[in-house]
Write an enzyme that holds these catalytic residues in place. Sequence first.
Site, PDB file in Angstrom:
ATOM      1  N   LEU A  11      -3.175   2.279  17.906  1.00 44.36           N
ATOM      2  CA  LEU A  11      -2.749   3.566  18.448  1.00 44.36           C
ATOM      3  C   LEU A  11      -3.754   4.051  19.485  1.00 44.36           C
ATOM      4  CD1 LEU A  11      -1.602   5.129  15.077  1.00 44.36           C
ATOM      5  CD2 LEU A  11      -0.117   4.454  16.985  1.00 44.36           C
ATOM      6  N   ASN A  14       0.833  -1.211   0.000  1.00 45.27           N
ATOM      7  CA  ASN A  14       0.000   0.000   0.000  1.00 45.27           C
ATOM      8  C   ASN A  14       0.867   1.261   0.000  1.00 45.27           C
ATOM      9  OD1 ASN A  14      -3.049  -0.471   0.134  1.00 45.27           O
ATOM     10  ND2 ASN A  14      -2.264  -2.015   1.566  1.00 45.27           N
ATOM     11  N   HIS A  35      -8.259  -1.108   5.733  1.00 49.37           N
ATOM     12  CA  HIS A  35      -8.567  -2.411   6.344  1.00 49.37           C
ATOM     13  C   HIS A  35      -9.203  -3.329   5.291  1.00 49.37           C
ATOM     14  CE1 HIS A  35      -9.349  -5.282   9.496  1.00 49.37           C
ATOM     15  NE2 HIS A  35     -10.585  -5.410   9.040  1.00 49.37           N
TER      16      HIS A  35
HETATM   17  C1  GRF Z   1      -3.279  -4.852   3.884  1.00 51.69           C
HETATM   18  O1  GRF Z   1      -4.128  -5.935   3.596  1.00 51.69           O
HETATM   19  C2  GRF Z   1      -4.022  -3.816   4.699  1.00 51.69           C
HETATM   20  O2  GRF Z   1      -5.372  -3.737   4.368  1.00 51.69           O
HETATM   21  C3  GRF Z   1      -3.862  -4.323   6.100  1.00 51.69           C
HETATM   22  O3  GRF Z   1      -2.559  -4.843   6.145  1.00 51.69           O
HETATM   23  C4  GRF Z   1      -2.155  -5.239   4.848  1.00 51.69           C
HETATM   24  C5  GRF Z   1      -0.896  -4.500   4.548  1.00 51.69           C
HETATM   25  O4  GRF Z   1      -0.324  -4.858   3.319  1.00 51.69           O
HETATM   26  N1  GRF Z   1      -4.121  -3.272   7.052  1.00 51.69           N
HETATM   27  P1  GRF Z   1       0.900  -4.045   2.744  1.00 51.69           P
HETATM   28  O5  GRF Z   1       1.983  -4.040   3.834  1.00 51.69           O
HETATM   29  O6  GRF Z   1       0.443  -2.659   2.417  1.00 51.69           O
HETATM   30  O7  GRF Z   1       1.357  -4.798   1.525  1.00 51.69           O
END
Ligand code: GRF
Length: 217
Positions: free
Chosen positions: A93, A14, A109
């Site tokens: 947090l 992400n 999420h």
């Molecule tokens: C993602 O599925 C996000 O929704 C969740 O943790 C995961 C993180 O993936 N909160 P990345 O580290 O961004 O690849």
Amino acid sequence: MLKIGVLVSGRGSNLQAIIDSIEAGKVKASIEIVISDNPKAYAIERCKKHNIPYEVVERKNFKSKREFEEKIASILKERGVELVVLAGFMRILSENFLKHFPNKVINIHPSLIPAFQGLNAQKQALEFGVKFSGCTVHIVDESVDGGPVIVQAVVPVLPEDTEETLSERILRWEHKILPQTVQWFAEDRIRIKGRKVIVEGARYGELPVNPALEIFK
Ligand code: GRF
């Protein structure tokens, strides 16, 4: 240019989506700092590759959660961060941290909250047998994955799905709705009234993303 800080714990896909959309000129923000609580997070490699400043802040090096969070908050403030983005940050947090950035901490999420909050959301969805799941970007409050919803994307769940295939299908949308939300903040279009968040001027009522994406097709 909106100054953002990104908190990570792992893979950082992400984070990468945000980096890519900034580099493509779709998101008018600058990543002032990435903070990882995990020294081994692959997200750190992504920072090195893209010349993005990062710091590792490990919980074990602090006597209390409060001191750990104060350290993170002070780094973000020193860098002038205006929006804090949790992108796979695996810690909850507290109010103490959140009061430094009221309504300016967002999280991605992998479920349609309030369904399947907490860990392993995709596995929870498969085990429950739902026929749709998806992902949510929300404002972070003291609840776990329960804050006011900004945007959600929906995906079908197939009979043959595994945790991996469902996660992958959801992730493709995570990589769009998170950068899109950053851009909405950059454009100052987020209006919050209690639990209700409205993106000013956005198109509501379409599938699979509500409100509709603007910077991605
Ligand atoms: C993602 O599925 C996000 O929704 C969740 O943790 C995961 C993180 O993936 N909160 P990345 O580290 O961004 O690849």
